[in-house]
Write an enzyme that holds these catalytic residues in place. Structure first.
Site, PDB file in Angstrom:
ATOM      1  CB  SER A 250      -1.368  -0.883  -4.379  1.00 41.86           C
ATOM      2  OG  SER A 250      -1.638   0.266  -3.610  1.00 41.86           O
ATOM      3  CE  LYS A 251       5.883  -3.315  -1.828  1.00 44.19           C
ATOM      4  NZ  LYS A 251       5.934  -3.884  -3.173  1.00 44.19           N
ATOM      5  NE  ARG A 252      -0.229   3.925  -3.808  1.00 41.22           N
ATOM      6  CZ  ARG A 252      -0.899   4.046  -4.921  1.00 41.22           C
ATOM      7  NH1 ARG A 252      -1.788   4.985  -5.045  1.00 41.22           N
ATOM      8  NH2 ARG A 252      -0.699   3.234  -5.937  1.00 41.22           N
TER       9      ARG A 252
END
Ligand code: GLU
Length: 486
Positions: A250-252
Site C-alpha cells: 500500500s501507499k505506506r
C-alpha cells in the site's frame, strides 16, 4: 474462439503496481494466444474518477509497453446499456426495488452484530405487495435496485490459478444492490459488480484475469451472467503483491504507482520484467531477465503462483541495474538529462553533449536507479562541491598538501588534459614527494570530488578538467590541507 481479455482500471488514482501487474498478465496471455487485449476505464464512480488519473493510467500502460488492441472504452459513456439491462432484470422478476433507508439498514446490521451474526441484507423487500410499494413511494422514499441471490445456490468455478473454487449463495450477503438509490421508477447509478458483467458480456471477454482481491465478487458475477443469459467466461485470480511483512502493498510502503517508479528512475523494461516475476516463474532454463515479448512466448497460468508475491526492492534494483548497464551512453544520457535538470545543474544539453555522454559512461556502471545520478554526479556539475567530513580529515594528513601542491603547480588549467598526462602528474608527485601512490590518489579524490569514494578517479578528473573545475578545487583542498602541515 479467439482469446479476448481486458484490463479494467478505475481512474480513482494513479496506475497502481497491482493493476499494472494484472495488465501484464492479461497482455502476456493475449499475446501468447494471438488474442485481443482491451482497455476499459471503469469510471462509473463519478465522484472519485478523475481525467488526470485516466491519463496517468493510459500513459503508464504505454510506458510499460502494454499496448492495447481495443479501447479505451469508458463506462461513463455506456450508462444507457446498463439501465436497459437492469430494466430487463426488473421485468423478469430477477431484480426488485428495495426502499429501506440507510438508517434502517444500519439498524439491521447492528442487530445482526448483537446476535453475533454476519452482516447481510435480510431480503426484507423482496416480496413487497403493490400496496406496500405505493406507501413507500407516497412517503417520498428512494429505492435501490437489488438482484435476487438464491441462498441455496452453490457457485463453483474452475479458476485458472486456484483450481476449483466454491461459494455458497448464503455467504454472499443477501440480495445485492446493483443500482444506487434513486426516485422510484428511476434507475440510479449502476454499481461495479453489475456493470463489469454487462461489459464483459458485451465485449465478448473469454477470460477474466484479475487480482485475488476480486475473488469474492466472482460468485455474484457468475449469478449475473446466468441471469443475463450469457456464457460464463473463465476466471483467473492472480496473487496479490505484498510488502515484506506479508500485507497488501500500500501507499505506506512508499511508492505504489507506476509513475512513482518511473520518477525514481526505473526503466520500463525492468519494471515490466520484475512485475512478471511477481507471481509467475519462467520455465526451467529461461533467464529471469526477459522482455515482455519473450515472456509472451511461454506465458501460461500453470506457472502463476497461488501465494501472494512479496515485493523485493533489492531484486528490482538488481534487475534495473542490469537494464541500465546494457544501455549505450547516448540513450543513457537522454534518460539522465531530466534528472540532472531537475537537480538544477547547469549545462547545455546540446553544446555539452559529448561531455554529458562521457559522464553517463562513467556513472552508468555503478547505478541501480536513474535518480541516483543526481547525487552521484553532483561533483561534476556544481562549482563549489565542499568536502565531506572524512575528505576534510584526510586532507589534513601529513604530506597531502605537498603532493597536491605539486600537481597544482604542474597542471595547466586551460590546456587539454589526457589520461596519460594526468597519470604522469600523479607519478611525478609520488616520485618528487616520496609518498605512496595510494596517498596521492586518495588526496586527489578528496580534493577533486570532495569525498573519499565515487566513480573512477582519473575519468572524473578529465571530466572536471574539461569544465576547468579541477584547478580551483585543488587550490581549495591545499588551502585546508596546509595549516596542519606547516
Ligand atoms: N475496476 C475494477 C478494479 O479496478 C476492475 C476489476 C475487474 O477486473 O473486474 O479493480
Amino acid at each position: 474462439m479467439s482469446v479476448r481479455v481486458r484490463i479494467a482500471p478505475s481512474p480513482t488514482g494513479s496506475l497502481h503496481i497491482g493493476t499494472a501487474r494484472t495488465a501484464v498478465f492479461n497482455w502476456l496471455f493475449a499475446r501468447r494466444h494471438q488474442g485481443t487485449f482491451v482497455l476499459r476505464i471503469e469510471d462509473t464512480d463519478l465522484e472519485r474518477s478523475r481525467p488526470e488519473h485516466t491519463q496517468n493510467i493510459t500513459e503508464g500502460l504505454k510506458w510499460l509497453g502494454l499496448t492495447w488492441d481495443e479501447g479505451p472504452y469508458f463506462q461513463s459513456q455506456r450508462v444507457d446499456l446498463y439501465q436497459q439491462k437492469i430494466q430487463a432484470l426488473l421485468d423478469q422478476g430477477l431484480a426488485y426495488r428495495a426502499f429501506e433507508s440507510p438508517a434502517e439498514l444500519d439498524a439491521m446490521r447492528a442487530s445482526q452484530k448483537a446476535r453475533n451474526e454476519a452482516p447481510r441484507y435480510d431480503n426484507g423487500h423482496r416480496h413487497l405487495t403493490p400496496e406496500q410499494v405505493s406507501a413507500f413511494v407516497a412517503e417520498g422514499r428512494e429505492a435501490v435496485i437489488r438482484f435476487k441471490i438464491d441462498d441455496a445456490r452453490e457457485i463453483e468455478w474452475n479458476d485458472l490459478v486456484r483450481g476449483s473454487v466454491a461459494w455458497k449463495g448464503r455467504d454472499l450477503g443477501g440480495d445485492m444492490v446493483i443500482a444506487r438509490a434513486a426516485k422510484p421508477l428511476d434507475i440510479g447509478p449502476p454499481l461495479y459488480n453489475f456493470v463489469v458483467v454487462v461489459d464483459d458480456i458485451d465485449m465478448s471477454m473469454t477470460h477474466i484475469i484479475r487480482g485475488e482481491d476480486h475473488i469474492g465478487n466472482t460468485p455474484k458475477q457468475i449469478l449475473l451472467y446466468e441471469a443475463l443469459g450469457a456464457d460464463v467466461p473463465q476466471f483467473g485470480h492472480t496473487p496479490l503483491i505484498l510488502n515484506q511483512q506479508g500485507a497488501k502493498l500500500s501507499k505506506r510502503d512508499g511508492v505504489t504507482s507506476i509513475s512513482d517508479f518511473q520518477y525514481m528512475g526505473y526503466t520500463p523494461a525492468a519494471i515490466a520484467n520484475y512485475m512478471t516475476l511477481l507471481g509467475w516463474s519462467p520455465p526451467e532454463g529461461m533467464n529471469e531477465l526477459f522482455t515482455l515479448d519473450e515472456a509472451a512466448r511461454v506465458f501460461g497460468f500453470e506457472r502463476v503462483n497461488k501465494a501472494g508475491a512479496k515485493f523485493d526492492w533489492d531484486k528490482l534494483n538488481w534487475i534495473n541495474s542490469q537494464y541500465l548497464h546494457q544501455l549505450d551512453p547516448a540513450t543513457l544520457t537522454d534518460l539522465l538529462i531530466p534528472y540532472w535538470k531537475e537537480a538544477g545543474y547547469s549545462f547545455d544539453p546540446v553544446g555539452d553533449r559529448p561531455w554529458l555522454e562521457q559522464i553517463a559512461q562513467l556513472v552508468g556502471e555503478g547505478m541501480a536507479r536513474l535518480d541516483e545520478a543526481i547525487a552521484l554526479c553532483r561533483y561534476l556539475f556544481v562549482e563549489d562541491v565542499g568536502f565531506t567530513e572524512s575528505a576534510a580529515q584526510h586532507l589534513k594528513q601529513p604530506s597531502v598538501a605537498a603532493a597536491l601542491t605539486h600537481i597544482l603547480t604542474a597542471l595547466e588549467p586551460t590546456a587539454d588534459l589526457t589520461a596519460e598526462a594526468a597519470q604522469g602528474l600523479i607519478q611525478d608527485a609520488v616520485k618528487t614527494q616520496g609518498v605512496k601512490k595510494g596517498l596521492v590518489m586518495k588526496s586527489l579524490r578528496a580534493a577533486l570530488t570532495g569525498d573519499l569514494q565515487g566513480p573512477d578517479l582519473l575519468q572524473s578528473w578529465l571530466l572536471l578538467h574539461q569544465r576547468q573545475l579541477d584547478h580551483p578545487r585543488l587550490e581549495a583542498a591545499v588551502a585546508i590541507a596546509r595549516p596542519n602541515n606547516v
